[in-house]
Scaffold this active site. Structure first.
Site, PDB file in Angstrom:
ATOM      1  N   ASP A 136      -1.089  17.207 -27.716  1.00  0.00           N
ATOM      2  CA  ASP A 136      -1.659  16.317 -26.707  1.00  0.00           C
ATOM      3  C   ASP A 136      -2.817  17.009 -25.978  1.00  0.00           C
ATOM      4  O   ASP A 136      -2.709  18.176 -25.599  1.00  0.00           O
ATOM      5  CB  ASP A 136      -0.547  15.974 -25.704  1.00  0.00           C
ATOM      6  N   GLU A 191       4.565  31.012 -40.250  1.00  0.00           N
ATOM      7  CA  GLU A 191       5.799  31.784 -40.455  1.00  0.00           C
ATOM      8  C   GLU A 191       6.916  30.893 -40.996  1.00  0.00           C
ATOM      9  O   GLU A 191       7.870  31.378 -41.571  1.00  0.00           O
ATOM     10  CB  GLU A 191       6.302  32.364 -39.122  1.00  0.00           C
TER      11      GLU A 191
HETATM   12  C1  GLC Z   1      -2.953  11.955 -24.220  1.00  0.00           C
HETATM   13  C2  GLC Z   1      -1.895  10.936 -24.533  1.00  0.00           C
HETATM   14  C3  GLC Z   1      -1.879   9.939 -23.428  1.00  0.00           C
HETATM   15  C4  GLC Z   1      -1.549  10.640 -22.145  1.00  0.00           C
HETATM   16  C5  GLC Z   1      -2.495  11.804 -21.878  1.00  0.00           C
HETATM   17  C6  GLC Z   1      -1.973  12.713 -20.823  1.00  0.00           C
HETATM   18  O1  GLC Z   1      -4.220  11.425 -24.201  1.00  0.00           O
HETATM   19  O2  GLC Z   1      -2.129  10.375 -25.783  1.00  0.00           O
HETATM   20  O3  GLC Z   1      -0.985   8.892 -23.666  1.00  0.00           O
HETATM   21  O4  GLC Z   1      -1.643   9.742 -21.083  1.00  0.00           O
HETATM   22  O5  GLC Z   1      -2.652  12.592 -23.028  1.00  0.00           O
HETATM   23  O6  GLC Z   1      -0.878  13.436 -21.292  1.00  0.00           O
END
Ligand code: GLC
Length: 561
Positions: free
Chosen positions: A208, A257
């Site tokens: 993310d 790993e």
């Molecule tokens: C990313 C995710 C989104 C979230 C953001 C903050 O963009 O896909 O859904 O709101 O990160 O974590």
């Protein structure tokens, strides 16, 4: 067929756990619900599923606000439920990719609670980005950065005696404090989290906000006009900083790993995979994330943001393939996810040939044309699934689901809506629970009232209505995926065909031995064009007396092969 590792050509299906299937009837999807529906994915013909977060979380941002990286939120089940899910998926031949959220935690994470309690200058605060405010009394935020969900990216704390204290950084909601990636403890913690889930048997991670972790030294003010455009993220102090690449080099070594620890399942093709969510432009900067010793994949969001026009799509495909190819990486295509309007909705907008607006829309916005949107979405998917590389599908797109574009304000949950003072509708419209049946209170999603209402048109889109029905979107996806696999399209190379009519994308896919295996044409003009010679393998819509109608894609077997 080639011997390339799975992640170079896999089709990966995104499950948003809140909205896929609800086994316990609380209105929110859960892990047992997902496990009970995995056969749908095996039948569809995808290679893997990616699960958005199901970790312990107050759910202020749909679970992307994680309070415990190593456990399942009781809303979704237990670690034993997760094990059962992985086991069932693996039995069905499906790999399992999970989300990791390294840029921030929830404000309810014990680390953040300890940081608040410990006060300025403490090692607990040094895990996050706390700073004194500007101005004589510190009442101005430390810099001008804005949250992606609107409003300032800083929130002021209150000291134990009630007086105003330091500020902390949050590139997203104020309940998502950013971690400080200059702190080795943060590195160690996230690496240990990766190992935890690898030890549970996962096959990869979607990372993310992969471009956000490292911030420019000194946290300088940003050129906010530039932040809006998203097209030069490398020039902004909070995105795409060089130090982020060091993180991914270490992570790559870590996941390597684990290669060969599950040969009983995957034979020689036993690799773990890292896919970055990096909203980085230009394509050259994005390609730096997939150099051989970094991530395996990054989502190619430029393709998703390309207007529905032949010249623009062709340039986007060319640029993406060239940039990834230059570093030896596969390209990774995607058209929909839980953050953007679904492509069946986007492509039905009246401005779809001019701009690619990805924000969700509400009842007060101009409504898209659903028939045109679905027609184009099917053509776009058929184009995407032919392209070399890996592709991501978002739950329900195989049913042709549109967004719910008339959700009333009272039910909205995305923090974007509140933080923008209601000026941005937010992302709830693409997160509406999936219909599994054509009747019943939640259309088969689960026994309870779904957490977001489904629009009436979802009833007709349930799989039962589409399975075996000629021309249905579900059957189109099944056929596309089957032919893609049979012909090994993900591992081919692409050559544009000369002499295509104007506004028609025409390309040939060639295998490693130089043999053409398929030709693909997408008609973006407003009139039908002649079909080429050769057997039709699959078409995204009805063919019109030997011609390819507009907004339709066809795959053919090259004549003579
Ligand atoms: C990313 C995710 C989104 C979230 C953001 C903050 O963009 O896909 O859904 O709101 O990160 O974590």
């Amino acid at each position: 067929m080639s011997n390339q590792p799975w992640w170079r050509h896999a089709v990966i299906y995104q499950v948003y756990p809140r909205s896929w299937a609800d086994a316990d009837g609380d209105g929110l999807g859960d892990l047992p619900g997902i496990t009970s529906r995995l056969e749908h994915l095996a039948d569809l013909g995808v290679d893997a599923l990616w699960l958005s977060p199901f970790y312990v979380s107050p759910q202020n941002d749909g679970g992307y606000d994680v309070a415990d990286f190593r456990d399942v939120d009781p809303l979704f089940g237990t670690l034993a439920d997760f094990d059962a899910l992985v086991e069932r998926a693996h039995d069905l031949g499906l790999r399992v990719v999970v989300d990791v959220v390294p840029n921030h935690t929830s404000s309810e994470h014990p680390w953040f609670q300890a940081a608040l309690a410990a006060g300025p200058g403490s090692p607990e605060r040094a895990r996050y980005v706390f700073r004194p405010g500007r101005g004589d009394d510190g009442s101005e935020p430390p810099n001008n950065w804005q949250s992606k969900f609107d409003g300032p990216a800083w929130t002021r704390t209150t000291d134990p005696d009630g007086s105003p204290g330091e500020w902390y950084l949050h590139l997203f909601d104020s309940s998502q404090p950013d971690l400080d990636w200059t702190n080795p403890e943060v590195h160690a913690e996230l690496e240990s989290v990766l190992r935890f889930w690898l030890d549970q048997g996962v096959d990869g991670f979607r990372i993310d906000v992969a471009h956000g972790l490292v911030k420019a030294d000194g946290l300088p003010d940003a050129d906010l006009a530039l932040d809006e455009t998203r097209d030069r993220s490398s020039l902004l102090p909070m995105w795409d900083q060089p130090g982020v690449h060091d993180v991914y080099r270490r992570w790559r070594a870590l996941v390597e790993e684990y290669r060969g620890t599950q040969t009983a399942l995957w034979g020689e093709d036993d690799d773990r995979m890292l896919c970055g969510e990096a909203w980085v432009q230009p394509a050259e900067a994005l390609a730096a994330y997939v150099r051989p010793d970094e991530l395996h994949q990054t989502f190619n969001f430029s393709f998703l943001m390309t207007p529905w026009r032949a010249d623009a799509l062709r340039a986007s495909v060319d640029d993406a393939l060239a940039r990834a190819g230059a570093v030896g990486a596969p390209q990774t295509w995607v058209l929909s996810n839980h953050d953007v309007g679904r492509h069946a909705t986007r492509l039905g907008r009246s401005d779809a040939t001019q701009v690619a607006e990805v924000e969700g829309i509400g009842p007060h916005d101009e409504q898209p044309d659903p028939v045109l949107g679905l027609r184009r979405a099917r053509a776009a998917t058929a184009l995407m699934l032919a392209l070399p590389g890996s592709a991501y599908l978002y739950q329900g797109e195989e049913l042709g689901l549109p967004d719910h574009t008339r959700l009333p304000d009272e039910v909205l949950q995305d923090p974007t809506f509140a933080r923008s003072g209601g000026t941005r509708h937010g992302r709830d419209g693409c997160r509406v629970p999936v219909p599994w049946a054509s009747d019943g209170p939640s259309l088969g999603f689960g026994p309870g009232e779904p957490w977001l209402p489904q629009p009436p048109e979802y009833a007709d889109l349930a799989p039962g209505r589409q399975r075996g029905a000629e021309g249905s979107t579900l059957e189109l996806y099944r056929r596309l995926l089957r032919v893609r696999r049979e012909l090994g399209l993900g591992t081919t190379t692409l050559a544009w065909l000369p002499d295509a009519p104007p506004d028609v994308l025409a390309l040939r896919l060639v295998d490693a031995d130089g043999v053409p295996v398929a030709e693909v044409r997408t008609n973006l003009s407003d009139a039908p064009v002649p079909l080429p010679a050769g057997e039709v393998l699959v078409a995204s819509g009805d063919l019109d007396d030997g011609r390819l109608p507009s907004d339709t894609t066809v795959w053919t077997r090259p004549a003579g092969s």
